[in-house]
Write an enzyme that holds these catalytic residues in place. Sequence first.
Site, PDB file in Angstrom:
ATOM      1  N   PRO A   1       0.788  -1.213  -0.060  1.00 42.00           N
ATOM      2  CA  PRO A   1       0.256  -0.009   0.083  1.00 42.00           C
ATOM      3  C   PRO A   1       0.870   1.112   0.079  1.00 42.00           C
ATOM      4  O   PRO A   1       1.722   1.330   0.765  1.00 42.00           O
ATOM      5  CB  PRO A   1      -0.713  -0.143   1.382  1.00 42.00           C
ATOM      6  N   GLU A   2       0.422   2.302  -1.020  1.00 38.02           N
ATOM      7  CA  GLU A   2       1.056   3.461  -0.926  1.00 38.02           C
ATOM      8  C   GLU A   2       0.334   4.425  -0.322  1.00 38.02           C
ATOM      9  O   GLU A   2      -0.692   4.157   0.208  1.00 38.02           O
ATOM     10  CB  GLU A   2       1.653   3.746  -2.329  1.00 38.02           C
TER      11      GLU A   2
ATOM     12  N   HIS B   1      -4.093  -9.881  13.899  1.00 35.60           N
ATOM     13  CA  HIS B   1      -3.477  -9.709  14.930  1.00 35.60           C
ATOM     14  C   HIS B   1      -3.824  -8.894  16.085  1.00 35.60           C
ATOM     15  O   HIS B   1      -3.527  -9.089  17.417  1.00 35.60           O
ATOM     16  CB  HIS B   1      -1.861  -9.304  14.432  1.00 35.60           C
TER      17      HIS B   1
END
Length: 282
Positions: A2-3, A99
């Site tokens: 992802p940018e 998580h």
Amino acid sequence: MPELPEVETIRRGLEKHSRGRSVAQAHVDGSRMFRHNPHGSADVVDLAVSRQIEGIGRRGKYMWLEFVGTEQVLVVHLGMSGKVLADSGLHTAPNKHEHLRLELDDRTTLRFVDPRTFGHLSVSRKERDIPVLIDHIAPDPFEKSFDPAQVAQKMHSSARPIKIMLLDQELVSGIGNIYADEALFRARIPGYMRGMELALEDIENIVISAREVMGEAIAVGGTSFDALYVDAQGNPGYFARSLLAYGRIGQDCLRCGTPIERMVIGGRSHFYCRACQTKPVH
Ligand SMILES: [Zn+2]
């Protein structure tokens, strides 16, 4: 990976679903996602539980959850494969690679998912609005403090290829492989050219092009969170249609018809048009 536009899309969606809500419960695992915290995942639980979420900040590819009444923040880096999912309504079963799960007081659930765990979830302290953990990261092109002329000056004094410098998060943050290539295509400069070979105005133009293309990508990606889901690529199929260079090897340049080529610069792919991305003449 992802940018900036993908992270910003996720940030906006997250903020919409969590701002002003309090964290009722936090569920964590023992994964390496918490490796930057002295007490691992326990630090995240201590910070988040019973706190009200004030907002979500972002610089470059990093975002962070801010809480009312503390300068401590939860920094989220998505790494290669991370995503954050928001479910409204009933709390449902955990995602396989989840998580951290934050259950909010309105029954919204935020899930921090990362199959490859290259990302991290880290408690840090904010100083001058930026978490200390990432204060070495340069401002991104959408920040008020971002100065294209100053960035251009730094790049201009370097012998490194412009493509590699665009990816250097300590020069300008948020730009990854995709948007670097798109910016270079728009500015008509090949990525192998060295900073010192380019005029200041050329470099400034590239940096401004990066801001433009990322702005357009945000505008498209921003619609995807209504489905309460943004994947690791921040809805790549949607903006992929608008890409002019990245990934288009062998396809005709939409500007001049020459096939787009791929070369490797410093270990990174660079997609460009040999005919219309050339050394500028001044
Ligand atoms: Zn071309």
